[in-house]
Motif scaffolding. Structure first.
Motif, PDB file in Angstrom:
ATOM      1  N   THR A  71      45.380  63.232  32.337  1.00  0.00           N
ATOM      2  CA  THR A  71      46.681  63.605  33.103  1.00  0.00           C
ATOM      3  C   THR A  71      46.338  65.052  34.146  1.00  0.00           C
ATOM      4  O   THR A  71      45.265  65.481  34.357  1.00  0.00           O
ATOM      5  N   HIS A  72      47.407  65.270  35.121  1.00  0.00           N
ATOM      6  CA  HIS A  72      47.717  66.030  35.426  1.00  0.00           C
ATOM      7  C   HIS A  72      47.465  67.585  34.718  1.00  0.00           C
ATOM      8  O   HIS A  72      47.247  68.384  35.075  1.00  0.00           O
ATOM      9  N   ASP A  73      48.409  66.989  34.242  1.00  0.00           N
ATOM     10  CA  ASP A  73      48.805  68.894  33.327  1.00  0.00           C
ATOM     11  C   ASP A  73      47.858  69.132  32.610  1.00  0.00           C
ATOM     12  O   ASP A  73      47.150  70.344  32.517  1.00  0.00           O
ATOM     13  N   GLU A  74      46.811  67.775  31.703  1.00  0.00           N
ATOM     14  CA  GLU A  74      46.050  68.864  31.998  1.00  0.00           C
ATOM     15  C   GLU A  74      44.659  68.914  32.285  1.00  0.00           C
ATOM     16  O   GLU A  74      43.980  70.455  32.157  1.00  0.00           O
ATOM     17  N   ARG A  75      44.462  68.391  33.733  1.00  0.00           N
ATOM     18  CA  ARG A  75      43.797  69.278  34.641  1.00  0.00           C
ATOM     19  C   ARG A  75      44.699  70.339  34.782  1.00  0.00           C
ATOM     20  O   ARG A  75      43.023  71.759  34.562  1.00  0.00           O
ATOM     21  N   GLU A  76      45.523  70.776  35.102  1.00  0.00           N
ATOM     22  CA  GLU A  76      46.636  71.939  35.203  1.00  0.00           C
ATOM     23  C   GLU A  76      45.580  73.268  34.202  1.00  0.00           C
ATOM     24  O   GLU A  76      44.701  73.945  34.594  1.00  0.00           O
ATOM     25  N   LYS A  77      45.948  72.334  33.230  1.00  0.00           N
ATOM     26  CA  LYS A  77      45.553  73.333  32.338  1.00  0.00           C
ATOM     27  C   LYS A  77      43.761  73.942  32.038  1.00  0.00           C
ATOM     28  O   LYS A  77      43.430  74.766  31.250  1.00  0.00           O
ATOM     29  N   ILE A  78      43.521  72.882  32.158  1.00  0.00           N
ATOM     30  CA  ILE A  78      41.820  73.111  31.948  1.00  0.00           C
ATOM     31  C   ILE A  78      41.277  73.811  33.167  1.00  0.00           C
ATOM     32  O   ILE A  78      41.052  74.994  33.244  1.00  0.00           O
ATOM     33  N   LEU A  79      42.042  73.882  34.806  1.00  0.00           N
ATOM     34  CA  LEU A  79      41.758  75.107  35.516  1.00  0.00           C
ATOM     35  C   LEU A  79      42.291  76.074  35.398  1.00  0.00           C
ATOM     36  O   LEU A  79      41.419  77.090  35.686  1.00  0.00           O
ATOM     37  N   ALA A  80      43.007  76.381  34.623  1.00  0.00           N
ATOM     38  CA  ALA A  80      43.865  77.689  34.307  1.00  0.00           C
ATOM     39  C   ALA A  80      42.911  78.413  33.096  1.00  0.00           C
ATOM     40  O   ALA A  80      43.184  79.676  33.427  1.00  0.00           O
ATOM     41  N   ALA A  81      43.199  77.507  32.924  1.00  0.00           N
ATOM     42  CA  ALA A  81      41.542  78.255  30.898  1.00  0.00           C
ATOM     43  C   ALA A  81      40.403  79.351  31.513  1.00  0.00           C
ATOM     44  O   ALA A  81      39.893  79.924  31.629  1.00  0.00           O
ATOM     45  N   HIS A  82      40.047  78.469  32.939  1.00  0.00           N
ATOM     46  CA  HIS A  82      38.875  78.751  33.440  1.00  0.00           C
ATOM     47  C   HIS A  82      38.971  79.740  34.682  1.00  0.00           C
ATOM     48  O   HIS A  82      37.953  79.724  36.135  1.00  0.00           O
TER      49      HIS A  82
END
Length: 129
Positions: A71-82
Motif C-alpha cells: 500500500t501507499h502507507d507501507e511504501r512511505e514507511k519503508i522510505l521513511a525508515a531509510h
C-alpha cells in the motif's frame, strides 16, 4: 567562465525557487550571461544542463521490490525508515521469491530486508556450523 559553472549555477537557482519564478530566473540568467559576453556558451550550457538532469534522474530513482503488492502507507514507511529524500522517483516491483520483506535499490545502494536473504543466511549458518 565555463559553461559547466553557468549550468550548475542555474540548476541550483531553479532548485531553490518555486516553479512560478522559473521563467523570470531564466530570463535574468540569460541576460547576465549575455552581459558578461558569454552568449556563445548557451549551447554548451544547455547540453550540460541536460547531462545534469539525466544524472539526477538516474540517482533519484528508487526501486522497492516486495513479495506482494504494498500500500501507499507501507511504501512511505519503508522510505521513511531509510531516510529517502522526498523528491525521489519510486518504482515498485513484485518478486514472490522474496517470501516477505523488501529490497530497496538505488543506483549506488541496495538494502536487502527480505525474508529470502534472512532464510538464506540462516541456512548458511546451519550448514557451516
Amino acid at each position: 567562465m565555463r559553461a559547466t559553472t553557468y549550468a550548475q549555477a542555474l540548476r541550483e537557482l531553479l532548485a531553490a525557487a518555486p516553479k512560478s519564478e522559473h521563467d523570470g530566473l531564466i530570463e535574468r540568467f540569460a541576460a547576465t550571461v549575455r552581459r558578461n559576453g558569454h552568449a556563445h556558451l548557451f549551447p554548451a550550457i544547455v547540453r550540460t544542463l541536460e547531462r545534469l538532469a539525466q544524472r539526477h534522474a538516474r540517482e533519484a530513482t528508487l526501486e522497492i521490490v516486495t513479495a506482494e503488492k504494498i500500500t501507499h502507507d507501507e511504501r512511505e514507511k519503508i522510505l521513511a525508515a531509510h531516510s529517502a529524500p522526498k523528491d525521489r522517483v519510486v518504482a515498485e516491483r513484485v518478486d514472490p521469491s522474496l517470501v516477505g520483506g523488501y529490497v530497496l535499490r538505488s543506483r549506488s545502494q541496495r538494502i536487502d530486508a527480505s525474508y529470502k536473504r534472512t532464510l538464506f543466511e540462516l541456512y548458511q549458518h546451519i550448514v557451516n556450523n
